[in-house]
Design an enzyme around this catalytic site. Sequence first.
Site, PDB file in Angstrom:
ATOM      1  N   ASN A   1      -0.312  10.611   6.063  1.00 25.05           N
ATOM      2  CA  ASN A   1      -1.583  10.170   6.621  1.00 25.05           C
ATOM      3  C   ASN A   1      -2.659  11.238   6.603  1.00 25.05           C
ATOM      4  O   ASN A   1      -3.836  10.951   6.824  1.00 25.05           O
ATOM      5  CB  ASN A   1      -1.361   9.639   8.049  1.00 25.05           C
TER       6      ASN A   1
ATOM      7  N   LYS B   1       4.040  -6.871   3.827  1.00 26.63           N
ATOM      8  CA  LYS B   1       3.784  -5.465   3.559  1.00 26.63           C
ATOM      9  C   LYS B   1       3.510  -4.771   4.884  1.00 26.63           C
ATOM     10  O   LYS B   1       3.006  -5.371   5.834  1.00 26.63           O
ATOM     11  CB  LYS B   1       2.625  -5.260   2.591  1.00 26.63           C
TER      12      LYS B   1
ATOM     13  N   THR C   1       0.858  -1.187   0.000  1.00 19.77           N
ATOM     14  CA  THR C   1       0.000   0.000   0.000  1.00 19.77           C
ATOM     15  C   THR C   1       0.893   1.237   0.000  1.00 19.77           C
ATOM     16  O   THR C   1       1.365   1.662  -1.047  1.00 19.77           O
ATOM     17  CB  THR C   1      -0.978   0.002   1.194  1.00 19.77           C
TER      18      THR C   1
ATOM     19  N   THR D   1       0.377  -3.476  12.060  1.00 24.52           N
ATOM     20  CA  THR D   1      -0.546  -3.371  10.931  1.00 24.52           C
ATOM     21  C   THR D   1       0.186  -3.808   9.694  1.00 24.52           C
ATOM     22  O   THR D   1       0.948  -3.051   9.136  1.00 24.52           O
ATOM     23  CB  THR D   1      -1.038  -1.951  10.766  1.00 24.52           C
TER      24      THR D   1
ATOM     25  N   GLU E   1       6.277   4.822   7.642  1.00 20.00           N
ATOM     26  CA  GLU E   1       5.844   6.022   6.909  1.00 20.00           C
ATOM     27  C   GLU E   1       6.575   7.264   7.411  1.00 20.00           C
ATOM     28  O   GLU E   1       6.493   7.623   8.587  1.00 20.00           O
ATOM     29  CB  GLU E   1       4.334   6.200   7.058  1.00 20.00           C
TER      30      GLU E   1
END
Length: 406
Positions: free
Chosen positions: A401, A178, A152, A189, A275
């Site tokens: 985000n 991932k 993603t 997650t 991220e």
Amino acid sequence: MQIIDGGITASVGFSANGIACGLKKRKKDLALVVSQTPCSFAGSFTTNLVKAAPVLWDQHLVSTSETVQALVVNSGNANACTAAQGEEDTKSMASHVAALLSLQAEQVLVCSTGVIGVPLPMDKVLTGIDLCAKGLATGREAASDAAQAICTTDTFTKEVAVSLTIEGKTVHIGGMAKGSGMIHPNMATMLSFITTDAVIQKDVLQTLLGSSIIDTYNMISVDGDTSTNDTVLVLANGMSKTASLSPSHPEWESFTKAFLYVHTELAKAIVRDGEGAGKFLEVTVQGAKDKQTAQTLARSVITSNLVKTAFFGSDANWGRILCAMGYSGSVFNPNGLDLFFSSSKGTIQVVEQGVPVAFDEKLAKTILLEREVTTTARLQDGEGEGTAWGCDLSYEYVRINGDYRS
């Protein structure tokens, strides 16, 4: 154990493919992994009370099915919070794969990842499954395509493979994962998929997976969020033709070390791709009263936003680390604490026996400016040791985000 170039198809008898079916813009978003023969399997899933439809499907299979033979994964859409329609769509994905491969739907695992609360465009998904099945292959490129298709916000694919010799025969373990954001212990997650050609019974494999997760995926954190879709699945097709592996097998320890290595490397790769992350952080606690205490203390440090921001600024703010250890809920003697920072630029001690020591701020800055930084906390309470992995918290994380759905 030998580290080899490979991924999900490294194990004998597994084929894969990854294609773009239109769930994401101009990127691969659908993967298929298939074994030549039925597999024993194991799974571990999110602790979030809100579970995506594919998680519920896979949990049911783990509880009721003895074997599986295929795995289908889509990215770009989590199929979470989609009520009865989501469950029906999950079953449709499994049934469609089963029909193409002459299997039963209960032999097909399903995973999804992406935006929550949006129904799957099933016309695209089912057409994509047809296309994906036609291109199944066993080579390195096929594994890479599948690894790309499950991503993603990931900035790179996460693959690992090893081989080892058991009873004079070569056994392989390969995997892909991932994960980049919404990463937090219990579990992170993420999606992680492992294949092996080892011979191992389902109950033994489930126990092994459970113990491995404690030291790997449960010890990583990026941002403190646990999602609706977290899943780790392991498939073992037995094509190495060894005797069945179990704790009584003389080479069980060799296999478990290789198995743990694969999960550890995938877990660390997820953190490295956090991220907006600029730094990979490792926190090791030594000398705790037991392993559980050490792991709890290490996780508390790695999940602290104040600690993360200090590392982002390359600030040797050791007080935030002691604070995070103090509210972890685990008991330790702070007066016996020695604390060190280290990187490729050297090592510096900032606390000795619970008391701050004078240190060279310039050297500390140089050490903390590196992309990989280790914090070591040494206690005098026992022999327990635990390591957690995380990353810093940056402006870029907020930007990513802030517009995730768009």
